[in-house]
Design an enzyme around this catalytic site. Structure first.
Site, PDB file in Angstrom:
ATOM      1  N   SER A 175       0.812  -1.213   0.000  1.00 47.07           N
ATOM      2  CA  SER A 175       0.000   0.000   0.000  1.00 47.07           C
ATOM      3  C   SER A 175       0.846   1.263   0.000  1.00 47.07           C
ATOM      4  CB  SER A 175      -0.934   0.013   1.213  1.00 47.07           C
ATOM      5  OG  SER A 175      -0.202   0.043   2.422  1.00 47.07           O
ATOM      6  N   HIS A 176       2.183   1.139   0.168  1.00 44.84           N
ATOM      7  CA  HIS A 176       3.057   2.306   0.180  1.00 44.84           C
ATOM      8  C   HIS A 176       4.188   2.196  -0.836  1.00 44.84           C
ATOM      9  CE1 HIS A 176       1.032   2.811   4.080  1.00 44.84           C
ATOM     10  NE2 HIS A 176       1.252   4.083   3.879  1.00 44.84           N
ATOM     11  N   GLU A 234      -4.751   0.516   2.479  1.00 41.07           N
ATOM     12  CA  GLU A 234      -5.160  -0.887   2.535  1.00 41.07           C
ATOM     13  C   GLU A 234      -6.605  -1.043   2.068  1.00 41.07           C
ATOM     14  OE1 GLU A 234      -3.465  -3.521   3.076  1.00 41.07           O
ATOM     15  OE2 GLU A 234      -1.573  -2.611   3.688  1.00 41.07           O
TER      16      GLU A 234
END
Length: 339
Positions: free
Chosen positions: A49-50, A190
């Site tokens: 997610s990053h 997320e």
């Protein structure tokens, strides 16, 4: 996802893709390098997610016009143990990079120091910044508000941001002790990834626009996220709003989303980073007492429990050795950003 639906990439290829996309959309060279370092770190540490997913977020924000593409950070030396860095409406990474040497020097001169990043756009995790502070032998704490996406405990309307808190402690060996978590039940990214994959979210992550519990990712994104631990997460989120908002003269999460005015850009506001030099308290005994702290970590791992960031560090070792794999649909979306 089956291996056939994944695209294998080296970390150098991830960096090249990031540079190409950000440059294509007008970001200046210094900002391209600073943002790329954060994107690569996320992908390298298997934080989906990053990682490269955040390039979609960056480009969307660039397209809204809500972020400066070339502002040079301005450092204000406001007090012996305080520094402010005005990011000028640009992404936070370059402002942090330019301010870090000043923060570290002040912490070592005074025992403790704080840095405020003002007027910056946030899209990433805080652990890369905390790790960078700890690399100077300092204990670190960082936090920032975001957009008003999260309802307070007992409420049903968004008021708080995901409001992460990150902490770092220097240790012998390659990796420090680091935790970085949202005060919401989960990072917003997320939920975004669940939406993209058409997967339900667990109960307790969010509520819909009517304030009802939901496992539908899109409904949660359109309603409100929830804090972790009920009133405890809500109280910590309030703390973040205050110390990284009004305390440093910057926006709350509610003010950030009002500034966005429906554009759909990343959060705009400030960040507070505190650095503590163990030698400031302990002098020549600092190393001895830092070594004593290892008993705490041994007490955790010795009973089979996991330290925060352990999975990231394990993922880092795999990625450095073998590269990474990116879902084909995401890779295709990223390639379209080069058109």
């Amino acid at each position: 996802m089956p291996v056939s639906d994944m695209v294998a990439m080296t970390l150098d290829e991830v960096a090249a893709l990031s540079r190409a996309i950000l440059t294509r959309h007008g970001l200046s060279p210094d900002h391209v390098e600073a943002v790329t370092a954060t994107v690569v770190a996320g992908e390298r540490d298997e934080c989906a997610s990053h990682g490269v997913y955040r390039l979609l977020v960056c480009v969307n924000t660039l397209r809204t016009g809500k972020v400066s593409m070339d502002a040079a950070p301005v450092i204000h030396d406001v007090a012996p143990a305080l520094v402010r860095v005005d990011a000028g409406g640009a992404f936070a990474q370059l402002a942090f990079e330019r301010g870090l040497p000043v923060l570290a020097a002040k912490a070592k001169a005074n025992g403790i120091a704080a840095m405020a990043l003002n007027r910056c756009v946030h899209f990433a995790a805080l652990w890369p910044e905390v790790e960078a502070v700890v690399a100077h032998g300092l204990v670190a704490l960082a936090t920032t508000p975001s957009h008003a996406w999260v309802a307070p405990a007992g409420g049903v309307k968004p008021l708080f941001g995901t409001n992460p808190i990150a902490f770092g402690w220097p240790r012998p060996g390659a990796y420090p002790y680091v935790f970085d978590f949202a005060t919401s039940a989960v990072a917003r990214g997320e939920i975004e990834l669940h939406r993209r994959a058409g997967k339900p979210i667990p109960e307790g992550w969010g509520i819909d626009a009517d304030g009802q519990p939901t496992t539908d990712a899109a409904a949660a994104l359109g309603g409100a996220m929830l804090t972790f631990g009920g009133h405890k997460g809500s109280a910590l989120s309030t703390m973040v709003e205050l110390i990284a908002g009004p305390l440093i003269g910057d926006m709350t999460s509610a003010e950030s989303i009002a500034f966005d005015d429906g554009a759909g850009s990343s959060p705009y506001g400030g960040e507070l980073i505190v650095a503590i030099d163990p030698a400031g308290f302990l002098g020549a005994q600092a190393a001895e007492h830092i070594a004593r702290a290892e008993a705490v970590f041994d007490g955790i791992t010795g009973q089979g429990a996991r330290l925060p960031s352990q999975r990231r560090y394990e993922g880092r070792a795999r990625s450095l050795a073998n590269g990474v794999r990116v879902p084909r649909p995401l890779y295709d979306d990223l390639q379209r950003l080069l058109d």
